[in-house]
Design a protein around this motif. Structure first.
Motif, PDB file in Angstrom:
ATOM      1  N   SER A 259       0.790  -1.196   0.161  1.00 36.48           N
ATOM      2  CA  SER A 259      -0.108  -0.357  -0.121  1.00 36.48           C
ATOM      3  C   SER A 259       0.961   1.457   0.083  1.00 36.48           C
TER       4      SER A 259
ATOM      5  N   ASP B 206       1.799   9.905   7.158  1.00 30.74           N
ATOM      6  CA  ASP B 206       0.809   8.558   7.126  1.00 30.74           C
ATOM      7  C   ASP B 206       0.578   7.909   8.164  1.00 30.74           C
TER       8      ASP B 206
ATOM      9  N   CYS C 235       2.486   1.404  -3.195  1.00 26.84           N
ATOM     10  CA  CYS C 235       1.920   2.334  -4.597  1.00 26.84           C
ATOM     11  C   CYS C 235       1.406   3.511  -4.237  1.00 26.84           C
ATOM     12  N   THR C 236       1.199   4.172  -2.830  1.00 29.66           N
ATOM     13  CA  THR C 236       0.485   5.373  -2.997  1.00 29.66           C
ATOM     14  C   THR C 236       2.651   6.336  -3.489  1.00 29.66           C
TER      15      THR C 236
ATOM     16  N   SER D  66      -5.186  10.825   0.722  1.00 30.64           N
ATOM     17  CA  SER D  66      -4.370   9.989   0.731  1.00 30.64           C
ATOM     18  C   SER D  66      -3.477  10.110  -1.413  1.00 30.64           C
ATOM     19  N   THR D  67      -5.079  10.810  -1.548  1.00 25.89           N
ATOM     20  CA  THR D  67      -4.457  10.602  -3.450  1.00 25.89           C
ATOM     21  C   THR D  67      -4.103  12.001  -3.691  1.00 25.89           C
ATOM     22  N   LEU D  68      -4.453  13.098  -2.691  1.00 28.84           N
ATOM     23  CA  LEU D  68      -3.338  14.046  -3.606  1.00 28.84           C
ATOM     24  C   LEU D  68      -2.444  15.077  -3.057  1.00 28.84           C
ATOM     25  N   LYS D  69      -2.087  14.696  -1.708  1.00 28.82           N
ATOM     26  CA  LYS D  69      -1.033  15.244  -0.904  1.00 28.82           C
ATOM     27  C   LYS D  69       0.875  15.263  -1.611  1.00 28.82           C
ATOM     28  N   THR D  70       0.935  13.935  -2.163  1.00 28.91           N
ATOM     29  CA  THR D  70       1.773  13.770  -2.911  1.00 28.91           C
ATOM     30  C   THR D  70       2.259  14.439  -4.016  1.00 28.91           C
ATOM     31  N   TYR D  71       0.840  15.087  -4.646  1.00 26.75           N
ATOM     32  CA  TYR D  71       1.427  16.068  -5.959  1.00 26.75           C
ATOM     33  C   TYR D  71       2.278  17.347  -5.526  1.00 26.75           C
TER      34      TYR D  71
ATOM     35  N   ASP E 228     -10.048  10.620   2.025  1.00 25.93           N
ATOM     36  CA  ASP E 228      -9.006   9.931   1.461  1.00 25.93           C
ATOM     37  C   ASP E 228      -8.357  10.554  -0.193  1.00 25.93           C
ATOM     38  N   LEU E 229      -9.160  12.104   0.268  1.00 31.49           N
ATOM     39  CA  LEU E 229      -8.986  12.828   0.111  1.00 31.49           C
ATOM     40  C   LEU E 229      -7.374  13.651   0.222  1.00 31.49           C
TER      41      LEU E 229
END
Length: 285
Positions: free
Chosen positions: A39, A76, A42-43, A195-200, A192-193
């Motif tokens: 996990s 995280d 993949c993140t 988790s999916t966006l903060k690595t950009y 989830d917001l």
């Protein structure tokens, strides 16, 4: 002082329960560790693969993006250690399902029970260790001079980012006091917001959207912005940090925490009067 002793006693109890839960089955233990590693990988894989194909992706070098993703996983990891599970980290579930009563009747302060419920030092540690290792590796690749002062700032910013995410989740979760059925899972959506966006990286993003991600929807403050400050402090020295930008993250975190506290207290007054009517037709749950 007595309340702090109660809190640490709860931490100890929840740590024992977490260890027993994790070690209840050898096969499950290895599956849990392996799945957490997959996990976490993949993140970061998507953004990292993009960075390999674009030089200075969104204004950041590949090594800098790697460090930013390590920082994001470190945040995280803190969340998993302290707030994971169907408890304090996802408070809208407890409020929406009427399960807040189970906590209120406990012979400990509400704040202490909420802080301790999600404490998972064993089952929540793989992602924390994975993020710490990736952040150190990214820092070395980015040429950061790692010393005690820089590590202190790194840990402090990581805690601030985690508390900022928690405060945001509590703010939106307060809707569950007034609409328990509709808002029961809103904390999961908010999580989830991030988790999916903060690595950009946000360097090349539209200025209006960037300002929004650094204020009312603080996704940029959970990884990108503090990573820039840490990269600057690690490569150019602590004195290179400007005073106001260095205090921006803790300042916004404090504002969000106070806002969450105010809204939660207001929601609790509503809950004390009306409770959760979601399961009225089915009896007490």
């Amino acid at each position: 002082m007595d309340n702090l002793k109660t809190l640490f006693r709860l931490y100890r109890r929840y740590a024992v329960m977490d260890l027993l839960w994790l070690l209840r089955d050898t096969r499950y233990f290895f599956i849990q560790v392996l799945s957490d590693g997959i996990s976490g990988g993949c993140t970061v894989a998507g953004v990292y693969l993009l960075s390999l194909n674009f030089d200075h992706f969104a204004g950041m070098k590949q090594s800098e993006i790697l460090f930013m993703m390590g920082y994001a996983l470190f945040v995280d990891g803190i969340f998993n250690l302290l707030f994971i599970g169907n408890n304090s980290g996802f408070i809208s579930r407890i409020v929406g399902r009427g399960q807040l009563d189970h906590i209120i009747i406990q012979p400990v302060p509400l704040w202490a029970e909420l802080l301790a419920q999600g404490f998972s030092p064993f089952s929540g540690s793989p992602l924390f260790l994975f993020g710490t290792g990736l952040a150190i590796y990214g820092a070395i690749k980015a040429g950061i001079v790692i010393n005690a002062v820089w590590i202190s700032i790194f840990v402090f910013y990581g805690i601030c980012s985690c508390l900022l995410i928690m405060s945001f989740l509590y703010i939106i979760s307060c809707m569950a006091f007034y609409a328990p059925a509709a808002a029961e899972e809103i904390s999961m959506v908010g999580r989830d917001l991030f988790s999916t966006l903060k690595t950009y990286p946000l360097g090349s993003m539209n200025p209006v959207v960037k300002r929004m991600f650094l204020t009312v929807l603080p996704i940029g403050l959970s990884a990108w912005f503090p990573s820039l400050l840490l990269l600057k402090a690690g490569t150019k020295g602590i004195t290179a940090l400007a005073f106001l930008p260095s205090l921006y993250l803790p300042g916004v975190t404090l504002v969000f925490m106070l806002t969450a506290l105010f809204l939660f207290k207001k929601g609790m007054k509503h809950y004390e009067r009306y409770g959760s009517p979601r399961y009225t037709g089915f009896g007490f749950r």
